[in-house]
Design a protein around this motif. Structure first.
Motif, short mmCIF file in Angstrom:
data_model
loop_
_atom_site.label_atom_id
_atom_site.label_comp_id
_atom_site.label_asym_id
_atom_site.label_seq_id
_atom_site.Cartn_x
_atom_site.Cartn_y
_atom_site.Cartn_z
N GLN A 97 -5.53 17.49 -11.63
CA GLN A 97 -5.03 15.79 -11.22
C GLN A 97 -3.71 15.61 -10.92
N GLN A 98 -2.69 16.25 -12.05
CA GLN A 98 -1.91 16.09 -11.69
C GLN A 98 -0.62 17.08 -11.10
N GLY A 99 -0.55 17.53 -10.17
CA GLY A 99 0.94 18.78 -9.60
C GLY A 99 1.71 19.23 -10.42
N LEU A 100 2.60 19.51 -9.51
CA LEU A 100 4.27 19.47 -9.76
C LEU A 100 4.72 18.00 -8.69
N LEU A 101 4.18 17.67 -7.83
CA LEU A 101 5.04 16.25 -7.45
C LEU A 101 4.16 15.30 -7.90
N GLY A 102 3.07 15.77 -9.05
CA GLY A 102 2.91 14.58 -9.84
C GLY A 102 1.54 14.04 -8.59
N TRP A 103 1.16 14.54 -7.94
CA TRP A 103 -0.46 14.45 -6.60
C TRP A 103 -1.50 15.48 -7.29
N GLU A 104 -3.15 15.28 -7.41
CA GLU A 104 -4.31 16.53 -7.69
C GLU A 104 -3.84 16.97 -6.27
N VAL A 105 -4.18 18.35 -6.93
CA VAL A 105 -3.86 19.31 -6.09
C VAL A 105 -5.73 20.40 -6.21
N THR A 106 -5.20 20.44 -4.36
CA THR A 106 -6.63 21.02 -4.11
C THR A 106 -6.24 22.21 -3.24
N ASP A 107 -7.81 22.54 -2.66
CA ASP A 107 -8.11 24.08 -1.59
C ASP A 107 -7.50 24.90 -2.66
N LEU A 108 -7.82 25.34 -3.61
CA LEU A 108 -7.13 26.65 -4.22
C LEU A 108 -8.56 27.15 -4.90
N PRO A 164 0.68 -1.52 0.12
CA PRO A 164 -0.29 -0.19 -0.19
C PRO A 164 0.88 1.27 0.05
N SER A 165 0.19 2.65 -0.44
CA SER A 165 0.84 3.48 -0.61
C SER A 165 -0.17 4.44 -0.16
N VAL A 166 0.51 6.10 0.05
CA VAL A 166 -0.34 6.92 0.93
C VAL A 166 -0.69 7.86 -0.43
N ILE A 167 -2.01 8.38 -0.34
CA ILE A 167 -2.34 9.34 -1.77
C ILE A 167 -1.83 10.66 -1.15
N TYR A 168 -1.30 11.28 -1.65
CA TYR A 168 -1.05 12.96 -0.97
C TYR A 168 -1.09 13.46 -1.22
N LYS A 169 -1.80 14.84 -1.40
CA LYS A 169 -2.27 16.02 -2.58
C LYS A 169 -1.30 16.90 -2.49
N GLU A 170 -1.80 17.50 -3.31
CA GLU A 170 -1.08 18.99 -3.32
C GLU A 170 -1.86 20.47 -3.18
N THR A 171 -1.68 21.73 -3.07
CA THR A 171 -1.88 22.79 -2.52
C THR A 171 -1.27 23.84 -3.19
#
Length: 283
Positions: free
Chosen positions: A124-135, A55-62
Motif C-alpha cells: 500500500q505504500q512503496g518507496l515514494l509513499g504510493w500503492e505499488v501495482t503491476d508486479l 484536490p491531489s492526484v493519486i499516483y502509484k508505483e511499479t
C-alpha cells in the motif's frame, strides 16, 4: 460519517476512506466539478455546508526492474520468520500477482497464508509513499522455528521483506490518465488544442460539424484538474468536457510526487519491529 453510504448510493464510483489518525474523510473524485455537485448534495439533503481541501492526484508505483527481497526476523526473541521474495514488474493493468514456491515442510501452510494476506497491505505504500501495482511477487524461500515462531511473526516480517525487495528493484512513478471528449463552438478550437498540448494530452485529429468543434484523446489527470472549470468559463458554458478513467502510465522522469509515509517505514527495521510489536501487544 452517516452520510457516506447515502452519498455512495447515487454514485457507486465515489470512493470514500476515513483516516482515523488524521480524522479526515478522503474522497476519490474525477475533478472539481464533481466536488461542486457533492457540496450541493450535502447542503440540500443534509443541511451541511462543507469545505473541501485542494484536490491531489493519486499516483502509484511499479517496480523498475526485477529483484529480490529478504528478511530474517529472528531478534529480539521470541520470534522466527525467514522470508525471501522475488519481485518482477508486469504490464500496465496487471495489478498484483502473488504465488508461493515454498513447500509446507519448510513453512507451514498456515504461515504461508498469513504471508499472502499481508503482501497486499505491505504494497500500500512503496518507496515514494504510493500503492505499488503491476508486479509479480513470488515467495521462494520460507522458514519457521518449531519453538520460537508465532503466527504474528509473519505479520511483522512480510512488510520488511517486501520493502527490502522494492529497495532492490527501485520503483517507477505512475500517473493516472483520463480519456476525454471535448465539444465546443468552433471558434475556441485553436485555443483548446494549444491548451491540450501544454497539458501533455494525446489526441486524435479534431473534427468540426455544424459549427461544433470536437476532439478526443487521453490526458494526465495531474495537468487537467482545473481544465473543465476553465473550459466552462472560457466558452461561457458552451464547452463541455466528458472524461473517464483510462488507467495508469509512466510519469515523466521530472515528476516530483513523493507522499509522506503513514507510520514507520519497514526499511527502518529496528523502529518498525518495535512499532508493530507494540501495536500487536495492545490489541
Amino acid at each position: 460519517m452517516a452520510c457516506a453510504p447515502i452519498l455512495k448510493h447515487p454514485d457507486p464510483l465515489l470512493d470514500l476512506q476515513w483516516l482515523p489518525n488524521e480524522r479526515e474523510l478522503h474522497l476519490k473524485v474525477m475533478g472539481s466539478i464533481q466536488l461542486e455537485i457533492l457540496s450541493s448534495q450535502l447542503e440540500s439533503r443534509f443541511g451541511l455546508k462543507v469545505r473541501f481541501g485542494q484536490p491531489s492526484v493519486i499516483y502509484k508505483e511499479t517496480p523498475s526492474q526485477s529483484g529480490e527481497g529478504f528478511i530474517a526476523y529472528t531478534m529480539p526473541k521470541p520470534c522466527w520468520a525467514v522470508l525471501r521474495f522475488t519481485i518482477e514488474p508486469l504490464p500496465r493493468g496487471s495489478g498484483l500477482v502473488y504465488s508461493s514456491q515454498v513447500r509446507s515442510e519448510d513453512l507451514l501452510t498456515s504461515y504461508q497464508n498469513e504471508v499472502e494476506r499481508r503482501v497486499p497491505e505491505a504494497l500500500q505504500q512503496g518507496l515514494l509513499g504510493w500503492e505499488v501495482t503491476d508486479l509479480r511477487v513470488t515467495l521462494v524461500e520460507g522458514e519457521h522455528h518449531v519453538w520460537h515462531t508465532h503466527p504474528l511473526d509473519f505479520v511483522v516480517a512480510t512488510p520488511m521483506g517486501i520493502m527490502n525487495g522494492l529497495a532492490a528493484t527501485g520503483t517507477t512513478l505512475l500517473e493516472p490518465m483520463l480519456r476525454f471528449r471535448i465539444t465546443t463552438p468552433e471558434e475556441y478550437g485553436g485555443k483548446i488544442l494549444s491548451d491540450l498540448v501544454q497539458m501533455r494530452a494525446e489526441f486524435e485529429p479534431p473534427s468540426i460539424l455544424h459549427g461544433r468543434f470536437m476532439v478526443e484523446g487521453i490526458i494526465p489527470a495531474a495537468t487537467s484538474l482545473e481544465f473543465p472549470v476553465k473550459l466552462r468559463s472560457m466558452t461561457g458554458g458552451r464547452g463541455v468536457m466528458a472524461s473517464s478513467f483510462a488507467g495508469y502510465q509512466e510519469a515523466p522522469p521530472e515528476t516530483n510526487a513523493a507522499r509522506q509515509r503513514r507510520g514507520v517505514n519497514p526499511l527502518d527495521q529496528s523502529k518498525y519491529i518495535l512499532s508493530v510489536r507494540s501495536a500487536l501487544s495492545s490489541q
